[in-house]
Design a protein around this motif. Structure first.
Motif, short mmCIF file in Angstrom:
data_model
loop_
_atom_site.label_atom_id
_atom_site.label_comp_id
_atom_site.label_asym_id
_atom_site.label_seq_id
_atom_site.Cartn_x
_atom_site.Cartn_y
_atom_site.Cartn_z
N GLY A 36 -8.55 51.94 42.64
CA GLY A 36 -8.63 51.83 44.51
C GLY A 36 -8.28 53.14 45.28
O GLY A 36 -8.07 54.14 46.08
N GLY A 37 -8.78 54.68 44.44
CA GLY A 37 -9.67 56.16 44.28
C GLY A 37 -8.70 56.90 42.95
O GLY A 37 -9.15 58.10 43.77
N ALA A 38 -7.88 56.22 42.96
CA ALA A 38 -7.31 57.71 41.93
C ALA A 38 -8.96 58.25 40.55
O ALA A 38 -10.12 57.95 40.73
CB ALA A 38 -6.68 57.45 40.63
N ILE A 39 -7.97 59.79 40.47
CA ILE A 39 -9.45 60.69 39.46
C ILE A 39 -8.67 60.74 38.55
O ILE A 39 -7.37 60.71 38.05
CB ILE A 39 -9.64 61.37 40.39
N LEU A 40 -9.11 61.02 37.12
CA LEU A 40 -9.21 61.89 35.93
C LEU A 40 -9.03 63.37 35.96
O LEU A 40 -10.06 63.88 36.24
CB LEU A 40 -9.33 61.57 34.66
N VAL A 41 -7.29 63.62 35.73
CA VAL A 41 -7.98 66.12 35.13
C VAL A 41 -7.01 65.54 34.29
O VAL A 41 -6.42 65.63 33.45
CB VAL A 41 -6.75 66.09 36.65
N SER A 42 -7.79 67.07 33.67
CA SER A 42 -7.55 67.36 31.90
C SER A 42 -6.01 68.46 32.12
O SER A 42 -6.13 68.55 33.65
CB SER A 42 -8.64 68.08 31.09
N GLN A 43 -5.36 68.75 31.82
CA GLN A 43 -4.73 69.68 31.16
C GLN A 43 -4.81 71.21 31.51
O GLN A 43 -3.79 71.89 32.98
CB GLN A 43 -4.28 70.01 29.86
N ALA A 44 -5.66 71.27 32.07
CA ALA A 44 -7.07 72.66 32.42
C ALA A 44 -6.89 72.52 34.21
O ALA A 44 -7.42 73.53 34.46
CB ALA A 44 -8.03 72.80 31.82
N GLY A 45 -7.00 71.35 34.54
CA GLY A 45 -7.21 70.78 35.98
C GLY A 45 -8.36 70.94 36.28
O GLY A 45 -8.32 71.04 37.48
N ASN A 46 -9.05 69.91 35.00
CA ASN A 46 -10.61 69.91 36.11
C ASN A 46 -10.62 68.41 35.89
O ASN A 46 -9.42 67.51 34.69
CB ASN A 46 -11.80 70.26 34.80
N PRO A 60 -8.87 69.01 24.36
CA PRO A 60 -7.99 69.52 23.13
C PRO A 60 -6.68 68.86 23.36
O PRO A 60 -6.40 68.44 21.75
CB PRO A 60 -8.28 70.76 23.38
N GLU A 61 -6.29 68.92 24.05
CA GLU A 61 -4.99 67.89 24.46
C GLU A 61 -4.87 66.75 24.08
O GLU A 61 -3.55 66.25 23.64
CB GLU A 61 -3.82 68.53 25.39
N LYS A 62 -6.12 66.20 24.18
CA LYS A 62 -5.99 64.58 24.09
C LYS A 62 -5.41 63.22 24.92
O LYS A 62 -4.80 61.89 24.56
CB LYS A 62 -5.91 63.71 21.93
N TYR A 63 -4.75 64.61 25.86
CA TYR A 63 -4.54 63.23 27.07
C TYR A 63 -4.87 63.74 28.47
O TYR A 63 -5.45 64.37 28.14
CB TYR A 63 -3.29 62.99 27.40
N ALA A 64 -4.87 62.95 29.20
CA ALA A 64 -4.83 63.53 30.88
C ALA A 64 -3.72 62.75 31.52
O ALA A 64 -2.85 62.58 31.82
CB ALA A 64 -6.26 62.78 30.98
N TYR A 65 -4.74 63.18 33.68
CA TYR A 65 -3.37 62.93 34.23
C TYR A 65 -4.42 61.89 34.81
O TYR A 65 -5.57 61.92 35.48
CB TYR A 65 -3.26 63.71 34.95
N VAL A 66 -3.89 60.90 35.16
CA VAL A 66 -4.25 59.66 36.27
C VAL A 66 -3.66 60.38 38.02
O VAL A 66 -2.43 60.75 38.26
CB VAL A 66 -3.74 58.17 36.30
N VAL A 67 -4.68 60.88 38.22
CA VAL A 67 -3.66 61.67 40.10
C VAL A 67 -4.40 60.80 41.84
O VAL A 67 -5.27 60.63 41.37
CB VAL A 67 -4.57 63.11 39.79
N PHE A 68 -3.22 61.06 42.01
CA PHE A 68 -3.59 60.09 43.57
C PHE A 68 -3.02 60.72 44.28
O PHE A 68 -1.59 61.24 44.01
CB PHE A 68 -3.76 58.52 43.15
N ASP A 69 -3.27 59.91 45.55
CA ASP A 69 -2.60 60.91 46.74
C ASP A 69 -2.20 59.99 47.78
O ASP A 69 -2.23 58.53 47.48
CB ASP A 69 -3.53 61.62 47.14
N GLU A 70 -1.66 60.33 48.57
CA GLU A 70 -0.46 59.15 49.42
C GLU A 70 -1.50 58.05 49.87
O GLU A 70 -0.90 56.53 49.84
CB GLU A 70 0.14 59.70 50.85
N GLN A 71 -2.64 58.28 50.48
CA GLN A 71 -3.51 56.76 50.85
C GLN A 71 -3.85 56.04 50.19
O GLN A 71 -3.75 55.13 50.29
CB GLN A 71 -4.88 58.08 51.58
N VAL A 72 -4.22 56.29 48.74
CA VAL A 72 -4.51 55.85 47.22
C VAL A 72 -2.54 54.88 47.02
O VAL A 72 -2.82 53.65 47.02
CB VAL A 72 -4.58 56.56 46.54
N ARG A 73 -1.65 55.82 47.04
CA ARG A 73 -0.23 55.17 47.06
C ARG A 73 -0.08 54.22 47.93
O ARG A 73 0.37 52.92 47.02
CB ARG A 73 0.25 56.25 46.66
#
Ligand code: ADP
Length: 448
Positions: free
Chosen positions: A260-270, A290-303
């Motif tokens: 639906g349009g989300a991205i993946l971002v590392s702890q470093a913000g990339n 290095p941290e072996k995890y990430a974030y699924v990032v989205f905004d209000e339009q995707v939600r």
């Protein structure tokens, strides 16, 4: 005095229920045996949807697709290890299976996309956050309407194979009583073995310590039961880890959010990879951070366009903030890096060209409308591509490819269809397509 049925279905996930319904409609007396205390298996946890090409729903939305492209993309996603004959059957039968569901009151009319596919072909319910619960409740209605017998809290422990054919099954209930059922056909639809840590680690030692998204019943018992009567297995070491799993609850964060349009971002913000690559590749990139995890990032339009997002918010998985800066602060992330990542990605969305990682699909909106959201995720054991060998009639085969008469299998217990990596949306397609076939063929075998 043993009871008699024409067809015994082992397991009440999507494959088992579809098989039971179809076998009943072919005129067979059907019994479903389920070892857990509730119906639905791991299917009830399925999130994204059901892949199919050249469907009525795609045509309604003006989506041009072809079975051949679906075949080629699944083969590529599976590292060209897929059984080509089973995969061809799968692709051919998929649109009919979508129609079979619709005829049974289960409409998957919304469409999204998953990693490794180039076309929107993942069919979803229009009014539910996930496909699994919707599918199981629709199938259960059909089972009830037909008065099909169901035994819960009861395991099939053995198949009786006598004089070159299935003669019945042996059961064990939760009071440790054993029971014999006579039947000419058995459909083994017991699912995969992702929840059997010993079995996973036996084939893939490096997966020790990973969480699993699967329900407790995914122990692979059906494989052992079929091996005991001579079934062969294939691809047992092909075990999929899903990239986006909430780690404190082992809850799967659906690919439909990225679709639906989300991205993946590392702890470093990339950003660090093409989010719409196949699950194996995305998982490997997260593990390499290095941290072996990430974030699924989205905004209000995707939600707003994703019911699943609201479910994740309700479950407490989601950090949110009005601005990217505030979100970065909450995540302990470098604000400058995060803002630059969003700005750069939004330029790529405008151009529909991802200069950094070559994402080609689901760049649906620029991520620029607050609130902004993030879910912390890491990979988890998700699907076992290996299993017993079958032919295109879902008959179980031995090591010399001879048919074990009366033994049918469908769903995740079967190996070979997905090769080295299963594409999101192809498991639900697999269980429905081959579940219907198994039910039909098992009934014909018993009533012949
Ligand atoms: P699929 O997606 O292939 O339909 P699921 O995991 O959804 O598979 O469902 C498989 C079901 O089979 C689960 O509900 C599981 O508890 C059940 N099951 C597994 N082994 C046995 C067994 N030996 N006897 C009865 N039920 C079983």
């Amino acid at each position: 005095q043993p009871q008699h049925y024409d067809v015994v279905v082992v397991g009440s996930g999507g494959a088992g229920l579809a098989a039971a319904i179809q076998a009943c409609d072919e005129g067979a007396r059907v019994l479903i045996v389920e070892k857990m205390s509730s119906i639905g298996g791991n299917t009830i946890k399925a999130s994204v949807g059901m892949n199919a090409a050249e469907t009525r729903y795609q045509k309604l939305k003006g989506i041009e697709d072809s079975k051949e492209l679906f075949y080629q993309e699944t083969l590529k996603g599976g590292h060209f290890k897929n059984n080509p004959v089973l995969l061809r059957e799968f692709v051919e039968q998929a649109p009919q299976a979508i129609e079979w569901l619709a005829e049974h009151g289960i409409e998957l009319s919304d469409i999204t996309i998953t990693g490794g596919m180039s076309i929107d072909r993942t069919h979803r319910p229009a009014d539910a956050s996930a496909v699994g619960g919707f599918l199981i409740s629709g199938l259960v209605k059909n089972v009830n309407k037909r008065n099909i017998d169901v035994m819960l809290d009861t395991s099939v422990t053995q198949i009786r194979y006598e004089n070159g054919a299935v003669a019945g099954v042996e059961l064990l209930n939760d009071e440790n009583e054993s029971l014999v059922i006579n039947a000419k056909s058995v459909v083994v639809a017991t699912g995969g073995f992702s929840a059997n840590r010993d079995m996973v680690v036996k084939y893939r030692p490096e997966l020790d310590g990973f969480v699993t998204t699967n329900h407790k019943g995914a122990t692979g018992s059906g494989i052992a039961i079929l091996e005991a009567i001579g079934a062969a297995t294939v691809d047992m070491g092909e075990i999929q880890i899903h990239p986006t799993v909430e780690q404190t609850t082992s809850y799967l964060i659906s690919e439909s959010i990225r679709g639906g349009g989300a991205i993946l971002v590392s702890q470093a913000g990339n950003r660090f990879f093409n989010e719409m690559e196949t699950r194996d590749k995305v998982s490997a990139q997260i593990i390499a951070l290095p941290e072996k995890y990430a974030y699924v990032v989205f905004d209000e339009q995707v939600r707003l366009k994703n019911k699943a997002a609201d479910e994740y918010i309700a479950r407490g998985f989601v950090e949110s903030a009005e601005s990217p800066r505030k979100l970065a602060d909450k995540l302990g992330m470098d604000y400058h890096a995060f803002l630059a990542t969003l700005e750069r990605y939004n330029v790529f969305v405008d151009k529909q060209y991802d200069e950094d990682f070559g994402r080609k699909t689901a760049m649906r909106h620029p991520l620029n409308q607050g609130p902004f959201y993030a879910i912390r995720i890491a990979p988890g054991v998700h699907h076992t591509m290996g299993g017993v060998t079958i032919d295109t009639d879902t008959q179980v085969l031995d090591a010399s490819k001879a048919v074990l008469k009366g033994a049918f299998a469908a769903g995740e217990v079967v190996g070979g269809i997905h090769g080295g990596n299963r594409i999101g949306g192809n498991a639900v397609a697999d269980i429905i397509i081959f579940g219907i076939l198994a039910g039909r063929n098992a009934a014909h075998n018993a009533l012949r």
